[in-house]
Design an enzyme around this catalytic site. Sequence first.
Site, mmCIF file in Angstrom:
data_model
loop_
_atom_site.group_PDB
_atom_site.id
_atom_site.type_symbol
_atom_site.label_atom_id
_atom_site.label_comp_id
_atom_site.label_asym_id
_atom_site.label_seq_id
_atom_site.Cartn_x
_atom_site.Cartn_y
_atom_site.Cartn_z
ATOM 1 N N PRO A 97 39.027 39.401 36.659
ATOM 2 C CA PRO A 97 38.563 39.686 37.813
ATOM 3 C C PRO A 97 39.590 39.647 38.992
ATOM 4 C CG PRO A 97 37.019 38.480 36.672
ATOM 5 C CD PRO A 97 38.229 38.453 35.927
ATOM 6 N N VAL A 98 39.421 40.656 39.923
ATOM 7 C CA VAL A 98 40.366 40.533 41.099
ATOM 8 C C VAL A 98 39.226 40.856 42.580
ATOM 9 C CG1 VAL A 98 42.123 41.613 42.399
ATOM 10 C CG2 VAL A 98 42.326 41.527 39.939
#
Length: 61
Positions: free
Chosen positions: A2-3
């Site tokens: 996840p970013v």
Amino acid sequence: MPVVTIRMASGRTLEQKRILAAEITAAITRTLGVDPEQVFVFFEEHDKENIAQAGRLFSES
């Protein structure tokens, strides 16, 4: 991996960003079941003269 990218006006303290990054990482880890080492948080800070809302620059508020 996840970013998360957070775009905000400049002026927050290092401690505020540290706490926010930790809270976001914890929420993603808890919700998605990923390792915290896989979570990336990017802060993009912009001068208030480069942000407008409702036709008015933040620097003029």
